[in-house]
Motif scaffolding. Structure first.
Motif, PDB file in Angstrom:
ATOM      1  N   GLY A  76       0.996  -1.382  -0.001  1.00  0.00           N
ATOM      2  CA  GLY A  76       0.001  -0.049  -0.003  1.00  0.00           C
ATOM      3  C   GLY A  76       0.911   1.168  -0.057  1.00  0.00           C
ATOM      4  N   TYR A  77       1.909   1.378   0.764  1.00  0.00           N
ATOM      5  CA  TYR A  77       2.903   2.332   0.711  1.00  0.00           C
ATOM      6  C   TYR A  77       3.325   2.885  -0.675  1.00  0.00           C
ATOM      7  N   THR A  78       3.533   1.916  -1.529  1.00  0.00           N
ATOM      8  CA  THR A  78       4.003   2.211  -3.024  1.00  0.00           C
ATOM      9  C   THR A  78       2.816   3.094  -3.439  1.00  0.00           C
ATOM     10  N   TYR A  79       1.867   3.008  -3.237  1.00  0.00           N
ATOM     11  CA  TYR A  79       0.498   3.911  -3.901  1.00  0.00           C
ATOM     12  C   TYR A  79       0.765   5.592  -3.307  1.00  0.00           C
ATOM     13  N   VAL A  80       1.207   5.628  -2.035  1.00  0.00           N
ATOM     14  CA  VAL A  80       1.339   6.836  -1.670  1.00  0.00           C
ATOM     15  C   VAL A  80       2.592   7.500  -2.254  1.00  0.00           C
ATOM     16  N   LEU A  81       3.714   6.550  -2.485  1.00  0.00           N
ATOM     17  CA  LEU A  81       4.914   7.025  -2.972  1.00  0.00           C
ATOM     18  C   LEU A  81       4.491   7.667  -4.447  1.00  0.00           C
ATOM     19  N   THR A  82       3.593   6.818  -5.035  1.00  0.00           N
ATOM     20  CA  THR A  82       3.414   7.116  -6.483  1.00  0.00           C
ATOM     21  C   THR A  82       2.639   8.267  -6.670  1.00  0.00           C
ATOM     22  N   VAL A  83       1.652   8.573  -5.924  1.00  0.00           N
ATOM     23  CA  VAL A  83       1.133   9.786  -5.886  1.00  0.00           C
ATOM     24  C   VAL A  83       1.712  10.980  -5.616  1.00  0.00           C
ATOM     25  N   ILE A  84       2.598  10.896  -4.535  1.00  0.00           N
ATOM     26  CA  ILE A  84       3.796  11.965  -4.396  1.00  0.00           C
ATOM     27  C   ILE A  84       4.573  12.110  -5.731  1.00  0.00           C
ATOM     28  N   PHE A  85       4.891  11.163  -6.338  1.00  0.00           N
ATOM     29  CA  PHE A  85       5.776  11.161  -7.397  1.00  0.00           C
ATOM     30  C   PHE A  85       5.115  11.710  -8.549  1.00  0.00           C
ATOM     31  N   ALA A  86       3.887  11.417  -8.958  1.00  0.00           N
ATOM     32  CA  ALA A  86       3.110  12.035  -9.876  1.00  0.00           C
ATOM     33  C   ALA A  86       2.914  13.423  -9.824  1.00  0.00           C
ATOM     34  N   PHE A  87       2.594  14.015  -8.645  1.00  0.00           N
ATOM     35  CA  PHE A  87       2.593  15.564  -8.400  1.00  0.00           C
ATOM     36  C   PHE A  87       3.788  16.103  -8.504  1.00  0.00           C
ATOM     37  N   ALA A  88       4.853  15.437  -8.059  1.00  0.00           N
ATOM     38  CA  ALA A  88       6.213  16.005  -8.052  1.00  0.00           C
ATOM     39  C   ALA A  88       6.841  16.249  -9.320  1.00  0.00           C
ATOM     40  N   ILE A  89       6.750  15.436 -10.304  1.00  0.00           N
ATOM     41  CA  ILE A  89       7.352  15.263 -11.403  1.00  0.00           C
ATOM     42  C   ILE A  89       6.590  16.237 -12.410  1.00  0.00           C
ATOM     43  N   GLN A  90       5.245  16.374 -12.191  1.00  0.00           N
ATOM     44  CA  GLN A  90       4.421  17.029 -13.089  1.00  0.00           C
ATOM     45  C   GLN A  90       5.034  18.605 -13.411  1.00  0.00           C
ATOM     46  N   PRO A  91       5.554  19.420 -12.629  1.00  0.00           N
ATOM     47  CA  PRO A  91       6.146  20.651 -13.220  1.00  0.00           C
ATOM     48  C   PRO A  91       7.076  20.654 -14.050  1.00  0.00           C
ATOM     49  N   LEU A 237       5.636  28.934 -16.841  1.00  0.00           N
ATOM     50  CA  LEU A 237       6.346  27.763 -16.462  1.00  0.00           C
ATOM     51  C   LEU A 237       7.901  27.885 -16.131  1.00  0.00           C
ATOM     52  N   TRP A 238       8.491  28.784 -16.916  1.00  0.00           N
ATOM     53  CA  TRP A 238       9.881  28.706 -16.700  1.00  0.00           C
ATOM     54  C   TRP A 238      10.178  29.690 -15.557  1.00  0.00           C
ATOM     55  N   LYS A 239       9.408  30.667 -14.799  1.00  0.00           N
ATOM     56  CA  LYS A 239       9.681  31.331 -13.676  1.00  0.00           C
ATOM     57  C   LYS A 239       9.722  30.400 -12.571  1.00  0.00           C
ATOM     58  N   VAL A 240       9.174  29.115 -12.674  1.00  0.00           N
ATOM     59  CA  VAL A 240       9.427  28.008 -11.606  1.00  0.00           C
ATOM     60  C   VAL A 240      10.162  26.947 -11.850  1.00  0.00           C
ATOM     61  N   LEU A 241      10.953  27.121 -12.912  1.00  0.00           N
ATOM     62  CA  LEU A 241      11.657  25.954 -13.136  1.00  0.00           C
ATOM     63  C   LEU A 241      12.824  25.568 -12.080  1.00  0.00           C
ATOM     64  N   PRO A 242      13.391  26.328 -11.335  1.00  0.00           N
ATOM     65  CA  PRO A 242      14.206  26.127 -10.011  1.00  0.00           C
ATOM     66  C   PRO A 242      13.300  25.051  -9.132  1.00  0.00           C
ATOM     67  N   VAL A 243      11.989  25.525  -8.905  1.00  0.00           N
ATOM     68  CA  VAL A 243      11.104  24.699  -8.238  1.00  0.00           C
ATOM     69  C   VAL A 243      10.843  23.479  -8.528  1.00  0.00           C
ATOM     70  N   SER A 244      10.629  23.417  -9.985  1.00  0.00           N
ATOM     71  CA  SER A 244      10.337  22.200 -10.639  1.00  0.00           C
ATOM     72  C   SER A 244      11.350  21.164 -10.802  1.00  0.00           C
ATOM     73  N   ILE A 245      12.605  21.693 -10.788  1.00  0.00           N
ATOM     74  CA  ILE A 245      14.070  20.740 -10.665  1.00  0.00           C
ATOM     75  C   ILE A 245      13.922  20.207  -9.029  1.00  0.00           C
ATOM     76  N   LEU A 246      13.604  21.082  -8.203  1.00  0.00           N
ATOM     77  CA  LEU A 246      13.574  20.558  -6.852  1.00  0.00           C
ATOM     78  C   LEU A 246      12.334  19.405  -6.674  1.00  0.00           C
ATOM     79  N   LEU A 247      11.427  19.758  -6.895  1.00  0.00           N
ATOM     80  CA  LEU A 247      10.303  18.640  -6.939  1.00  0.00           C
ATOM     81  C   LEU A 247      10.528  17.578  -7.744  1.00  0.00           C
ATOM     82  N   ALA A 248      11.466  17.582  -8.826  1.00  0.00           N
ATOM     83  CA  ALA A 248      11.991  16.423  -9.781  1.00  0.00           C
ATOM     84  C   ALA A 248      12.541  15.363  -8.642  1.00  0.00           C
ATOM     85  N   GLY A 249      13.550  16.214  -7.988  1.00  0.00           N
ATOM     86  CA  GLY A 249      14.387  15.551  -6.850  1.00  0.00           C
ATOM     87  C   GLY A 249      13.626  14.728  -5.889  1.00  0.00           C
ATOM     88  N   ILE A 250      12.214  15.098  -5.482  1.00  0.00           N
ATOM     89  CA  ILE A 250      11.484  14.546  -4.703  1.00  0.00           C
ATOM     90  C   ILE A 250      10.848  13.387  -5.036  1.00  0.00           C
TER      91      ILE A 250
END
Length: 312
Positions: A76-91, A237-250
């Motif tokens: 079940g924890y896999t799905y929690v991680l998947t949800v976080i991943f999906a929102f974090a990678i989206q930017p 979107l380019w204004k938030v590129l640094p935040v996008s990279i940080l979220l991609a790390g998550i």
């Protein structure tokens, strides 16, 4: 057994079906005067995905669909991680989409604007749920199963290329390939297709809900309406590129944790585990070359079609 060659031949057949099927679906919908998006998508995915899948398993009855498609439970924890991943990678994916729009026209955005005339639930089912199920069955199911004698990174990279090309849209190809690469790694880490389906649904569904939200709040003096409108603008979107990279790390952290949660962390180190290359002989150079030739032909056809569309 030559599974790697087999799935790349299947990939070529899928590309042909996608190209020919688009014309057939357009003809059928015009003849039957079908206008609803949900009906059109059901017809499209039945012809272009469900039918080839059925043919594949009919021709190759030596493999269990459940095993090939990895339709099995996971923690079940896999799905929690998947949800976080999906929102974090989206930017980051949205930034990559914005970059590719500088070179290619964004036909997907044109389509979404047309979808806003339809009921939101019908658009969500058509563009998020149906693709999440059918595309994952083909790409992270059948195709990925044929790459199991590669290491996970090579298999995921090949899967990403196939997934990007399958969209038949050069504007989508790059970020779709990266997302396909990620979904392949999720599938291998969970040893199940369900988390990848969930991530796929979240990615597609979020874009649709954002578009409907921006439309509903257009003209209203609200922070949410302004934020949704800004997120629809590619230049913002380019204004938030640094935040996008940080979220991609998550997102990457979540991806790695999926392997540890499911006890498959040895795959990250290039080792073999049950369910992935454990009992398979190494891939022969001749089959590797033959399979890559088929995949190269697919990419060449895609590039040729993209150039023809660009010059039209």
């Amino acid at each position: 057994m030559r599974e790697f060659t087999r799935v790349n031949r299947f990939a070529m057949a899928m590309l042909v079906v996608m190209i020919v099927g688009s014309g057939i679906v357009s003809t059928i919908t015009a003849w039957l005067q079908i206008e609803g998006i949900l009906t059109r998508y059901i017809l499209t995915y039945t012809l272009q995905f469900a039918f080839p899948l059925c043919v594949y398993f009919f021709l190759y009855r030596d493999h269990s669909p459940k095993q090939v498609l990895r339709l099995k439970k996971t923690k079940g924890y896999t799905y929690v991680l998947t949800v976080i991943f999906a929102f974090a990678i989206q930017p980051l994916l949205m930034c990559l989409s914005s970059l590719s729009t500088m070179i290619f026209h964004n036909y997907l955005n044109d389509s979404i604007q047309g979808y806003l005339k339809e009921p939101w639930w019908a658009v969500l089912l058509a563009t998020a749920l149906i693709p999440a199920v059918m595309e994952e069955l083909v790409c992270r199911g059948v195709y990925l199963s044929g790459c199991r004698r590669w290491n996970i990174y090579g298999a995921a990279a090949l899967n990403g290329v196939f997934f990007g090309v399958l969209h038949l849209n050069p504007q989508q190809a790059v970020y779709a390939a990266i997302f396909g690469f990620s979904c392949a790694l999720i599938t291998l880490g969970a040893d199940s297709l369900w988390p990848a389906m969930l991530a796929h649904f979240i990615i597609n569904g979020t874009q649709i809900l954002m578009a409907f939200g921006a439309q509903a709040l257009a003209g209203q003096d609200s922070l949410l309406g302004w934020l949704l409108a800004e997120m629809q603008k590619e230049e913002s979107l380019w204004k938030v590129l640094p935040v996008s990279i940080l979220l991609a790390g998550i997102a990457v952290w979540c991806l790695i944790r999926i392997y540890y949660v499911n006890g498959r962390q040895e795959l990250l180190r290039g080792k073999r585990v049950e369910g992935w290359t454990m009992k398979e002989a190494p891939l022969k150079a001749s089959e590797r070359f033959e399979g890559l030739c088929w995949l190269g032909g697919i990419v060449l056809i895609f590039i040729t079609l993209s150039c023809m569309v660009g010059m039209a």
